[in-house]
Design a protein around this motif. Structure first.
Motif, PDB file in Angstrom:
ATOM      1  N   ASP A  40       0.844  -1.198   0.000  1.00 51.66           N
ATOM      2  CA  ASP A  40       0.000   0.000   0.000  1.00 51.66           C
ATOM      3  C   ASP A  40       0.882   1.254   0.000  1.00 51.66           C
ATOM      4  OD1 ASP A  40      -2.024   1.917   0.433  1.00 51.66           O
ATOM      5  OD2 ASP A  40      -3.148   0.547   1.714  1.00 51.66           O
ATOM      6  N   GLU A  41       0.388   2.337  -0.571  1.00 47.43           N
ATOM      7  CA  GLU A  41       1.112   3.609  -0.540  1.00 47.43           C
ATOM      8  C   GLU A  41       0.867   4.397   0.740  1.00 47.43           C
ATOM      9  OE1 GLU A  41       0.378   6.007  -3.954  1.00 47.43           O
ATOM     10  OE2 GLU A  41       1.296   4.586  -5.357  1.00 47.43           O
ATOM     11  N   ASP A  42      -0.105   4.001   1.541  1.00 46.72           N
ATOM     12  CA  ASP A  42      -0.457   4.721   2.767  1.00 46.72           C
ATOM     13  C   ASP A  42       0.211   4.033   3.959  1.00 46.72           C
ATOM     14  OD1 ASP A  42      -1.604   6.323   4.682  1.00 46.72           O
ATOM     15  OD2 ASP A  42      -3.572   5.360   4.582  1.00 46.72           O
ATOM     16  N   PRO A  43       1.210   4.651   4.592  1.00 44.59           N
ATOM     17  CA  PRO A  43       1.914   3.994   5.702  1.00 44.59           C
ATOM     18  C   PRO A  43       1.004   3.747   6.893  1.00 44.59           C
ATOM     19  CG  PRO A  43       3.149   5.891   4.875  1.00 44.59           C
ATOM     20  CD  PRO A  43       1.786   5.964   4.272  1.00 44.59           C
ATOM     21  N   GLY A 367      12.633   9.456  -3.545  1.00 48.22           N
ATOM     22  CA  GLY A 367      13.062   8.810  -2.314  1.00 48.22           C
ATOM     23  C   GLY A 367      12.826   7.334  -2.168  1.00 48.22           C
ATOM     24  N   VAL A 368      11.745   6.825  -2.735  1.00 45.76           N
ATOM     25  CA  VAL A 368      11.427   5.410  -2.613  1.00 45.76           C
ATOM     26  C   VAL A 368      10.601   5.020  -3.831  1.00 45.76           C
ATOM     27  CG1 VAL A 368       9.318   5.799  -1.260  1.00 45.76           C
ATOM     28  CG2 VAL A 368      10.567   3.633  -1.027  1.00 45.76           C
ATOM     29  N   TRP A 381       3.620   2.425  -8.348  1.00 48.23           N
ATOM     30  CA  TRP A 381       3.697   2.703  -6.900  1.00 48.23           C
ATOM     31  C   TRP A 381       4.579   3.920  -6.648  1.00 48.23           C
ATOM     32  CZ3 TRP A 381       7.587   2.036  -2.977  1.00 48.23           C
ATOM     33  CH2 TRP A 381       7.098   1.950  -1.664  1.00 48.23           C
ATOM     34  N   ASN A 382       4.015   4.933  -5.978  1.00 45.94           N
ATOM     35  CA  ASN A 382       4.747   6.186  -5.793  1.00 45.94           C
ATOM     36  C   ASN A 382       4.260   6.921  -4.548  1.00 45.94           C
ATOM     37  OD1 ASN A 382       6.489   8.334  -6.349  1.00 45.94           O
ATOM     38  ND2 ASN A 382       5.008   9.382  -7.650  1.00 45.94           N
ATOM     39  N   PRO A 383       4.557   6.372  -3.354  1.00 47.01           N
ATOM     40  CA  PRO A 383       4.086   7.023  -2.128  1.00 47.01           C
ATOM     41  C   PRO A 383       4.775   8.344  -1.849  1.00 47.01           C
ATOM     42  CG  PRO A 383       5.564   5.236  -1.597  1.00 47.01           C
ATOM     43  CD  PRO A 383       5.324   5.163  -3.078  1.00 47.01           C
ATOM     44  N   GLY A 411       5.074   8.885   2.531  1.00 44.36           N
ATOM     45  CA  GLY A 411       3.697   8.781   2.071  1.00 44.36           C
ATOM     46  C   GLY A 411       2.882  10.012   2.376  1.00 44.36           C
ATOM     47  N   ARG A 412       3.545  11.183   2.323  1.00 44.86           N
ATOM     48  CA  ARG A 412       2.893  12.491   2.559  1.00 44.86           C
ATOM     49  C   ARG A 412       2.345  12.628   3.978  1.00 44.86           C
ATOM     50  NH1 ARG A 412       1.665  10.589  -2.460  1.00 44.86           N
ATOM     51  NH2 ARG A 412       2.423  11.838  -4.217  1.00 44.86           N
TER      52      ARG A 412
END
Length: 425
Positions: A40-43, A367-368, A381-383, A411-412
């Motif tokens: 998931d992109e949302d930590p 960054g990731v 995928w681009n959090p 993840g913003r």
């Protein structure tokens, strides 16, 4: 005596002639490869925060996450309670609770790997553990934070940067030249229970052009039959192996495999003894990925890239694919769940024609990022994360992918230097 250290420019000037290596583009038939499922992109919201410094290493032992680096303070997920934890701490994987594990180390932790029976191996620049002399390497009990009785190994100087356990063996890589007075420049195999140096495994790493050896990272294949070492070396015994060497662990003694690449002979910018930074095998062991720094870009060099190599290829091995950042460093790689995750302070991927800029086809991945294992192209995928120096560590867990770095936005969202991207249900 003054150590003789020269740049890779001198190394290349002395190099044997080799064909110019060029980046490999994905083959057309691979472009239709099946989709890859990412995390998931949302930590997750329940992981703790590190309030200063940076994370260099992560290890998961059961339901305990061990974090190492150069820091002094950590806090719970809601920032209500702070804890003093210098260089090393642990938390509960499922709740985020900061645990009482608080050994005292007088130097930076650079590497971690799970040990037998609820323990963790710790490597770094330290010289003392809990007030006892223990240079660069220790095995700690997770329940008490104390050194495990019976494990007795110390490096002579330098540091430990890479650790890997396979069966009853502990593989150790770094900038040392001996362990317990047994000469092993940069790479050794120890008994995981006693710390005794294996007399049968001598990698015989050398770098006469540089004047010293430094192993930057190591990885052991899931089957335990191959060891990959990367770093500042140019020889394995009498065989030429520039910055990357594969070892066949199936024999006794183990030996250098018939596997070599000239991908890392071309130079990056002046001043690097090695531009290698991280390596990982795929879960099935069929391939590995190496990530690099180098402050340079170009389709004919492997600086600032991620590159896939086939594990059981023989002779001169060329990258199956290579993905360029366009001049930004990658420091960490983890292959899990069908995706190749890379981290550093990169701004882009798919960027062989960029030079500190976005060239044709570049995609933003600050960054990731994740790369398709077959095509070698960036996945959607681009959090995002605040870049800083960069991601230094990943760790796969049953709940998702842990990420350790030196910044506090992932993840913003606010996540102090560590976070977990959950598995997709």
């Amino acid at each position: 005596m003054r150590r003789r250290v020269v740049s890779l420019a001198a190394l290349a000037a002395m190099a044997l002639p080799a064909a110019v290596w060029a980046a490999q583009s994905p083959q057309p038939e691979n472009l239709g490869a099946r989709p890859v499922r990412t995390v998931d992109e949302d930590p997750a919201d329940w992981t703790p925060h590190i309030l200063d410094g940076e994370v260099h290493a992560l290890a998961v032992v059961g339901d305990t996450v061990v974090v190492g680096g150069d820091f002094t303070r950590v806090a719970d997920a809601v920032l209500e309670q702070e804890h003093e934890r210098e260089h090393l701490f642990a938390f509960d994987l499922r709740t985020g609770e900061v645990l009482d594990f608080a050994p005292e180390l007088d130097g930076v932790v650079l590497s971690l790997t799970p040990g037998p029976a609820g323990s963790v191996f710790v490597g770094g620049t330290f010289e003392e553990v809990n007030g006892d002399e223990r240079r660069g390497l220790a095995r700690l009990d997770l329940a008490t934070g104390e050194q495990v009785e019976g494990f007795d190994a110390s490096i002579n100087w330098g540091d430990v940067r890479g650790l890997a356990v396979s069966g009853d063996w502990l593989y150790v890589g770094g900038s040392f030249t001996a362990i317990d007075q047994v000469a092993r420049p940069g790479l050794a195999r120890l008994d995981a229970f006693t710390g005794e140096v294996d007399p049968w495994f001598d990698a015989r790493l050398d770098a006469p052009e540089i004047g010293r050896v430094k192993v930057e990272d190591i990885a052991v294949s899931p089957a335990g039959d191959r060891l990959m070492a990367i770093g500042a070396f140019t020889r394995v015994g009498g065989a030429r192996r520039v910055q990357a060497a594969m070892f066949d662990l199936t024999g006794n003694p183990p030996k250098a495999a018939n596997w070599w690449t000239d991908a890392y002979v071309p130079l990056c910018r002046e001043g690097f003894d090695t531009y290698m930074r991280g390596v990982d095998f795929s879960p099935d062991g069929e391939y590995l990925v190496i990530v690099t720094t180098g402050r340079l870009s170009g389709v004919e060099i492997a600086c600032d890239t991620a590159a896939r190599f086939e594990t059981y290829a023989t002779g001169r091995v060329r990258p199956t694919w290579i993905n360029h950042t366009g001049g930004d460093s990658l420091y960490a790689v983890e292959i899990v769940g069908g995706a190749v995750y890379v981290g550093g302070h990169q701004r882009w991927l798919d960027n062989p024609y960029g030079m500190e800029s976005a060239g044709p086809g570049a995609v933003e991945r600050p960054g990731v990022a994740a790369i398709h294992p077959v095509t070698g192209m960036a996945l959607p995928w681009n959090p995002t994360r605040s870049r800083g120096v960069g991601v230094r560590a990943f760790a796969p867990t049953p709940l998702g992918l842990l990420v350790g770095s030196d910044t506090d936005e992932l993840g913003r969202e606010y996540h102090g230097r560590i976070g977990l991207f959950p598995r997709m249900e």
